[in-house]
Design an enzyme around this catalytic site. Sequence first.
Site, mmCIF file in Angstrom:
data_model
loop_
_atom_site.group_PDB
_atom_site.id
_atom_site.type_symbol
_atom_site.label_atom_id
_atom_site.label_comp_id
_atom_site.label_asym_id
_atom_site.label_seq_id
_atom_site.Cartn_x
_atom_site.Cartn_y
_atom_site.Cartn_z
ATOM 1 N N LEU A 28 78.510 103.605 -67.035
ATOM 2 C CA LEU A 28 79.841 103.076 -66.702
ATOM 3 C C LEU A 28 80.689 103.098 -67.967
ATOM 4 O O LEU A 28 80.464 102.320 -68.894
ATOM 5 C CB LEU A 28 79.722 101.656 -66.156
ATOM 6 C CG LEU A 28 78.894 101.482 -64.874
ATOM 7 C CD1 LEU A 28 78.776 99.999 -64.503
ATOM 8 C CD2 LEU A 28 79.490 102.271 -63.707
ATOM 9 N N ILE A 84 76.496 99.988 -69.588
ATOM 10 C CA ILE A 84 77.873 99.494 -69.428
ATOM 11 C C ILE A 84 78.574 99.598 -70.776
ATOM 12 O O ILE A 84 78.218 98.926 -71.744
ATOM 13 C CB ILE A 84 77.897 98.035 -68.933
ATOM 14 C CG1 ILE A 84 77.102 97.889 -67.632
ATOM 15 C CG2 ILE A 84 79.336 97.564 -68.744
ATOM 16 C CD1 ILE A 84 76.939 96.449 -67.166
ATOM 17 N N ASP A 85 79.568 100.471 -70.845
ATOM 18 C CA ASP A 85 80.296 100.715 -72.102
ATOM 19 C C ASP A 85 81.785 100.852 -71.778
ATOM 20 O O ASP A 85 82.403 101.889 -72.024
ATOM 21 C CB ASP A 85 79.739 101.975 -72.766
ATOM 22 C CG ASP A 85 80.249 102.159 -74.183
ATOM 23 O OD1 ASP A 85 80.441 101.153 -74.885
ATOM 24 O OD2 ASP A 85 80.463 103.322 -74.584
ATOM 25 N N VAL A 86 82.332 99.792 -71.194
ATOM 26 C CA VAL A 86 83.682 99.823 -70.636
ATOM 27 C C VAL A 86 84.650 99.073 -71.558
ATOM 28 O O VAL A 86 84.531 97.853 -71.743
ATOM 29 C CB VAL A 86 83.700 99.196 -69.221
ATOM 30 C CG1 VAL A 86 85.121 99.167 -68.666
ATOM 31 C CG2 VAL A 86 82.770 99.963 -68.288
ATOM 32 N N ASN A 141 77.097 97.087 -73.720
ATOM 33 C CA ASN A 141 77.719 97.101 -75.044
ATOM 34 C C ASN A 141 78.956 96.204 -75.046
ATOM 35 O O ASN A 141 79.845 96.367 -74.214
ATOM 36 C CB ASN A 141 78.111 98.533 -75.431
ATOM 37 C CG ASN A 141 78.719 98.606 -76.823
ATOM 38 O OD1 ASN A 141 78.419 97.784 -77.696
ATOM 39 N ND2 ASN A 141 79.571 99.589 -77.045
#
Length: 221
Positions: free
Chosen positions: A73, A142-144, A176
């Site tokens: 993501l 998750i790196d949004v 993250n």
Amino acid sequence: MIEKILSYFIPIKIHTVKSEVSKAIEVTWTNGELVMDSENTNYSYGSLQRILRLGLKTIGFKKIVAMNHILVLGVAGGSVIKTLVDEIKFEGKITGVEIDPNIIKIANQYFNLDEIKQLDIIIDDAFEFVLKTKEKYDLIIIDVFQDTTMPNFLYETFFTDQVCFLLRSKGVVLFNTMLLNEKQNARNLKYITEFNNVDYNVKSIPRVERHNELIVIEKIH
């Protein structure tokens, strides 16, 4: 390449495009490495790649190689995907979700993201995708970010529960986060300490590259 050589002395910007999501996206040669940045932070390669590589190493490269399907993501330039494919030698399916189509165009042009055959890119909002997908995943990254801002939904219980629901048996979430002030420190501490699902183990990898903290959620069964 002259830009690469000069970048050891001074960053060389080679491409800039305006973005409604991230204000501006830049591709720059820095210390001999091609990186993607937003207006105020690194988006792909450079420090971000080192951050997520450490998270993947914590999960275990051998464990990741044995997985079948990974969800990312927040793709940006795709540095974590390159780590999975080139370094870890992951051969399963990768689904990448990115809200900004301009970023994917740049990732294809400068980082050859479209040459990764096992990668399926979907242009969508991460929150919306998590609600719609019928798939189950072994690893969800998750790196949004929107420049230096993390959308509020990432910390909502509803979103976290839905992400965890998408995990296969013994699946893992690698989240993250960016910490720039005490309020954000408190936000992360609250998120970790109030995570009360007995089916999961939660731990943090604090202060990666100064301003980042990685949160790892592992499904026990």
